[in-house]
Design an enzyme around this catalytic site. Structure first.
Site, mmCIF file in Angstrom:
data_model
loop_
_atom_site.group_PDB
_atom_site.id
_atom_site.type_symbol
_atom_site.label_atom_id
_atom_site.label_comp_id
_atom_site.label_asym_id
_atom_site.label_seq_id
_atom_site.Cartn_x
_atom_site.Cartn_y
_atom_site.Cartn_z
ATOM 1 N N SER A 110 44.682 -8.792 -42.559
ATOM 2 C CA SER A 110 43.842 -9.895 -41.880
ATOM 3 C C SER A 110 43.200 -10.437 -42.677
ATOM 4 C CB SER A 110 42.558 -8.657 -41.022
ATOM 5 O OG SER A 110 42.254 -9.872 -40.476
ATOM 6 N N SER A 111 43.236 -11.867 -42.416
ATOM 7 C CA SER A 111 42.564 -12.806 -42.563
ATOM 8 C C SER A 111 41.417 -13.521 -42.530
ATOM 9 C CB SER A 111 43.861 -14.688 -42.250
ATOM 10 O OG SER A 111 44.929 -14.006 -42.813
ATOM 11 N N THR A 140 39.737 -10.111 -32.212
ATOM 12 C CA THR A 140 40.947 -10.391 -32.115
ATOM 13 C C THR A 140 42.394 -9.794 -31.243
ATOM 14 O OG1 THR A 140 42.600 -11.740 -32.977
ATOM 15 C CG2 THR A 140 42.351 -10.233 -34.405
ATOM 16 N N GLY A 145 42.086 -18.281 -36.475
ATOM 17 C CA GLY A 145 43.754 -19.194 -36.145
ATOM 18 C C GLY A 145 43.937 -18.627 -37.192
ATOM 19 N N THR A 192 42.659 -15.697 -32.018
ATOM 20 C CA THR A 192 41.165 -15.051 -32.584
ATOM 21 C C THR A 192 40.417 -15.914 -32.721
ATOM 22 O OG1 THR A 192 42.943 -13.981 -34.457
ATOM 23 C CG2 THR A 192 40.375 -14.527 -34.800
ATOM 24 N N ASP A 214 50.585 -8.246 -38.305
ATOM 25 C CA ASP A 214 49.567 -8.007 -39.532
ATOM 26 C C ASP A 214 50.269 -7.213 -40.057
ATOM 27 O OD1 ASP A 214 48.586 -10.843 -38.736
ATOM 28 O OD2 ASP A 214 46.690 -9.918 -38.360
ATOM 29 N N ARG A 244 38.746 -3.131 -37.254
ATOM 30 C CA ARG A 244 40.184 -3.946 -37.365
ATOM 31 C C ARG A 244 41.344 -2.069 -36.905
ATOM 32 N NH1 ARG A 244 43.586 -7.947 -37.942
ATOM 33 N NH2 ARG A 244 45.003 -7.681 -39.438
HETATM 34 N N1 GLY Z 1 45.369 -11.126 -36.340
HETATM 35 C C1 GLY Z 1 45.410 -12.787 -37.866
HETATM 36 C C2 GLY Z 1 43.929 -11.592 -38.461
HETATM 37 O O1 GLY Z 1 43.564 -10.492 -38.617
HETATM 38 O O2 GLY Z 1 43.773 -12.496 -39.708
#
Ligand code: GLY
Length: 581
Positions: A461-462, A408, A483, A390, A432, A110
């Site tokens: 993050s998701s 992403t 998404g 993403t 984010d 990340r």
């Molecule tokens: N940038 C979208 C996520 O990391 O959830």
């Protein structure tokens, strides 16, 4: 959503319309599936990515003797060239690996906040969120320090086959950048918009928009500067990006445009291995991504709450099932907002949150015929909802190694900035973070102080690459999605569709979904995905729906059949292809 105005989405809408007509003619006792599409079969191995060219690169690597990790690295680098919407070396993500010996590994690459970032950096002197250039969404100040190459380097050194060199894994991407690739219509549509963030940056406009004389379907997009960057990384290794000429070019361009990232930030970036999160749903082990992904924790929490119900008996898109699922999502996402952030900055109560006993207590307040207003679960405001982008890809090799990789730039084409002379599109992942804790970000997500901006911190993050095992402990399927926060509901419903509704893997990811994220207090739904009667019933329970349905979260998945065949599934919501052999 990204593909809404393209030929791709029109075909999709027609397909769903025809399907819904067909479904309505069938007896109600037939389970309602979005699709009867069969997955793509591969006797040996399978790669599924959001761009067919990249899937084919992965298969090439596998055929040369590489394993799933080698292929995943080559696919990721190829996507940085042929899918600049989200594929990247200027962003970051998560890689989940399960090796043939049963060990699971989670690589967190990340992005990290630059050292110069601070809590209120995106707020003006009147306390208002900065918009446009200088914001967390657009321009040079929106980028976190990229992690992709550092993550791929760990994957290569620790989990690659050792049979192929780093050079061999970079070469397909470099060649694609040198020679160019032909644009499909959806991608020409993506690139050719004057409203795109690409139009706001001279270098991006020149490379991707042909200086305003937009590229059309069938035109060749070559990226010579990116080819040179990939060439340097190929020769000198991933560290070149962090301390070599590329790093110097990034730092210089950032400095020239009041950006945040310095050479020191790049030199200090670290990808990390995390311990994968392990849960269990109806006897199946779920291996998923730990923080700084919120997805694994939220998905396990929701699955734990759903376990109290006979979801299969409720049938696919009944009001009963959607009531329970919405209420479980509402509670899971509320916890996300309050508790979650970078685990390197806060002690994070992961184990208690995914404990079955906690789910029992949390789920006990679910009323089967009455919505719980989100305001009674926690505070918040109703925000807007923005587009998201993403990309996820999944690889299974002939030995049974599985890789699910989600990475992403955050929004499509990230911050819109291409670093001068490098061809590298940069992320806008700083959005984010909670730029104003307690207020919604670009995805409408409310997040707490734990996810506020701090130097060298990772934003929550998701993204949730996930692997599910059969009851006997053998690998069953891997899946992930793009998404934003709808990634979480996509993975969740993919798992429920396979385990409870016994769909094949293609049906499981194609089937219509719903999404509730606590705030805004509303159910997102998809065109033709919910009948007016069901919607009315849910409204009578107090559930609110968004005005218009929209498609969300494209997933990619691979299941290993009982006979060992690899079954690849690319979501009908996104482009790309499953390619097996
Ligand atoms: N940038 C979208 C996520 O990391 O959830």
């Amino acid at each position: 959503m990204k593909f809404q105005n393209t030929g791709f989405s029109r075909r999709l809408a027609t397909c769903f319309a025809a399907l819904s007509l067909f479904v309505s003619v069938l007896a109600a006792s037939v389970p309602i599936n979005a699709s009867w599409r069969e997955p793509v079969r591969g006797k040996n191995a399978m790669v599924v990515a959001d761009q067919e060219i990249a899937s084919k690169v992965g298969v090439e690597i596998l055929k040369k003797g590489g394993n799933a990790v080698d292929a995943a690295i080559a696919v990721g680098l190829a996507l940085a060239v042929v899918f600049p919407e989200a594929g990247n070396i200027g962003g970051g993500g998560f890689m989940m690996i399960r090796t043939k010996d049963g060990a699971a590994h989670a690589i967190d690459y990340r992005e990290m906040a630059p050292g110069a970032a601070s809590r209120d950096i995106y707020v003006d002197k009147n306390g208002k969120l900065i918009t446009g250039e200088g914001s967390s969404l657009i321009g040079y100040r929106a980028s976190g320090v990229p992690g992709t190459l550092a993550g791929f380097e760990i994957a290569f050194k620790k989990y690659g086959s050792g049979k192929l060199t780093w050079r061999e894994l970079v070469e397909p991407a470099r060649l694609l950048a040198v020679k160019g690739f032909r644009l499909e219509s959806w991608q020409a549509g993506d690139l050719g918009s004057p409203r795109s963030v690409l139009a706001k940056n001279d270098e991006s406009k020149r490379i991707f928009q042909n200086n305003g004389k937009y590229l059309a379907e069938g035109d060749l997009l070559a990226q010579p500067e990116l080819a040179q960057t990939l060439g340097r990384v190929q020769r000198l290794g991933a560290r070149e990006f962090y301390s070599g000429l590329t790093a110097k070019m990034i730092a210089a361009d950032m400095k020239a445009h009041n950006g945040l990232i310095t050479l020191d930030d790049l030199k200090n970036y670290q990808a990390k291995e995390r311990t994968p999160l392990i849960g269990n749903y109806r006897g199946h082990q779920i291996i998923t991504m730990p923080p700084p992904s919120s997805g694994g924790v939220v998905i396990l929490q929701i699955l734990n709450m759903l376990e109290a119900y006979d979801v299969r008996a409720m049938e696919y898109n009944s009001a009963a099932k959607y009531q329970v699922m919405t209420e479980a999502m509402r509670r899971g996402f509320a916890d996300r907002a309050v508790y979650m952030g970078d685990p390197d900055f806060f002690a994070f109560p992961v184990a208690p949150l995914i404990d079955k006993k906690y789910a029992e207590k949390r789920g006990a307040t679910i009323d089967l015929v009455k919505a719980t207003p989100s305001s009674t679960i926690g505070p918040g405001e109703v925000p807007g909802y923005e587009s998201m982008q993403t990309t996820n890809y999944t690889v299974v090799d002939s030995a049974g190694n599985i890789v699910v990789n989600t990475y992403t730039l955050n929004n499509g084409f990230g911050s819109g900035v291409t670093i001068k002379g490098t061809g590298i599109l940069m992320n806008n992942e700083m959005d984010d973070f909670a730029a104003q804790p307690g207020k919604p970000n670009g995805f409408g997500l409310i997040q707490g102080e734990r996810n506020s901006v701090q130097p060298r911190k990772r934003p929550l993050s998701s993204m949730t690459p996930t692997i599910v095992l059969r009851k006997d402990g053998t690998p069953w399927f891997g899946l992930g999605a793009q998404g934003g926060p709808t990634i979480i509901s996509a993975i969740l419903q993919g798992i429920v569709n396979v385990i409870d509704h016994q769909m094949n893997i293609q049906q499981a990811i194609d089937a219509p979904r719903i999404h509730h994220q606590w705030y805004p207090d509303q159910i997102l739904y998809e065109p033709f995905g919910i009948s007016p009667d069901t919607k009315k019933l849910l409204e009578s329970y107090g559930q609110k729906f968004v005005g218009r349905p929209q498609y969300f979260a494209g997933a990619t998945a691979i299941m290993i059949g009982e006979d060992g065949v690899r079954l690849g599934a690319e979501d009908s919501r996104s482009p790309g292809a499953a390619v097996g052999y």
